[in-house]
Design a protein around this motif. Structure first.
Motif, mmCIF file in Angstrom:
data_model
loop_
_atom_site.group_PDB
_atom_site.id
_atom_site.type_symbol
_atom_site.label_atom_id
_atom_site.label_comp_id
_atom_site.label_asym_id
_atom_site.label_seq_id
_atom_site.Cartn_x
_atom_site.Cartn_y
_atom_site.Cartn_z
ATOM 1 N N THR A 176 40.717 32.268 41.189
ATOM 2 C CA THR A 176 41.472 33.525 41.261
ATOM 3 C C THR A 176 40.920 34.502 40.227
ATOM 4 O O THR A 176 40.137 34.116 39.337
ATOM 5 C CB THR A 176 42.952 33.297 40.959
ATOM 6 N N LEU A 177 41.355 35.726 40.342
ATOM 7 C CA LEU A 177 40.894 36.738 39.380
ATOM 8 C C LEU A 177 41.310 36.357 37.960
ATOM 9 O O LEU A 177 40.517 36.476 37.019
ATOM 10 C CB LEU A 177 41.478 38.106 39.764
ATOM 11 N N ASP A 178 42.550 35.855 37.819
ATOM 12 C CA ASP A 178 43.024 35.449 36.481
ATOM 13 C C ASP A 178 42.122 34.371 35.879
ATOM 14 O O ASP A 178 41.736 34.441 34.718
ATOM 15 C CB ASP A 178 44.466 34.911 36.558
ATOM 16 N N GLN A 179 41.810 33.395 36.706
ATOM 17 C CA GLN A 179 40.970 32.289 36.210
ATOM 18 C C GLN A 179 39.592 32.820 35.813
ATOM 19 O O GLN A 179 39.022 32.402 34.813
ATOM 20 C CB GLN A 179 40.821 31.216 37.289
ATOM 21 N N ILE A 196 38.850 35.811 34.801
ATOM 22 C CA ILE A 196 38.947 36.566 33.547
ATOM 23 C C ILE A 196 39.017 35.603 32.361
ATOM 24 O O ILE A 196 38.299 35.770 31.368
ATOM 25 C CB ILE A 196 40.175 37.516 33.580
ATOM 26 N N VAL A 197 39.850 34.575 32.482
ATOM 27 C CA VAL A 197 39.984 33.607 31.383
ATOM 28 C C VAL A 197 38.635 32.947 31.110
ATOM 29 O O VAL A 197 38.209 32.777 29.969
ATOM 30 C CB VAL A 197 41.066 32.558 31.730
ATOM 31 N N THR A 198 37.936 32.594 32.193
ATOM 32 C CA THR A 198 36.629 31.942 32.038
ATOM 33 C C THR A 198 35.637 32.875 31.344
ATOM 34 O O THR A 198 34.923 32.479 30.420
ATOM 35 C CB THR A 198 36.089 31.537 33.422
#
Ligand SMILES: [Cu+2]
Length: 125
Positions: free
Chosen positions: A2-5, A7-9
Motif C-alpha cells: 500500500t502507499l502507507d507501507q 512511505i514507511v519503507t
C-alpha cells in the motif's frame, strides 16, 4: 504494497542511508570559499576545539581571505599558522582576524595551530 507501507519503507531506507553516510563519509566539513566584492574568495573559520570548517575549497588564481573567529581561551589555538604562505596570526578570543593569501596554484595547503595539534586544510583547485 500500500502507499502507507511504501512511505514507511522509503523513510526507513532514507534513515538507514543517512546513518550509513554519517559513519562512512570523512569527518569534518568542507566549505567553498565565496568570491566577495573585495575580489577575495572568502571563508570564515570558527576556532573552537579545532577548526570549523577544517576543509576549505577555493579556486586557483584568485586571492583568498580566511577570517578566523576564536571562541575559546586555551593557549593551543591562540596562533594560526599557514606555513606554505609564510603567514601566521594571533587570534585574540572573540575577535575576527582576517588573513589574506595571494592567488595560489592548485594544491593542498595546511593551516594549523602553533603546535600543529589543530589542523585544517585549504584545497585549491
Ligand atoms: Cu595547538
Amino acid at each position: 504494497m500500500t502507499l502507507d507501507q511504501l512511505i514507511v519503507t522509503l523513510v526507513g531506507a532514507i534513515a538507514i542511508a543517512g546513518v550509513g553516510a554519517f559513519f562512512l563519509l570523512p569527518k569534518g566539513s568542507e566549505t567553498r570559499a565565496v568570491l566577495g566584492s573585495s575580489g577575495f574568495q572568502e571563508a570564515m573559520v570558527l576556532v573552537k576545539g579545532g577548526y570549523e570548517p577544517d576543509l576549505i575549497v577555493a579556486d586557483a588564481g584568485k586571492p583568498i581571505r580566511l577570517t578566523f573567529l576564536r571562541e575559546e581561551s586555551g593557549a593551543c589555538s591562540e596562533r594560526v599558522v599557514l606555513a606554505d604562505f609564510h603567514k601566521s596570526a594571533e587570534l585574540p578570543e572573540g575577535q575576527q582576524v582576517s588573513i589574506d593569501l595571494p592567488a595560489a596554484r592548485a594544491g593542498e595547503y595546511l593551516f594549523q595551530c602553533g603546535m600543529g595539534m589543530l589542523r585544517g586544510k585549504l584545497v585549491i583547485r
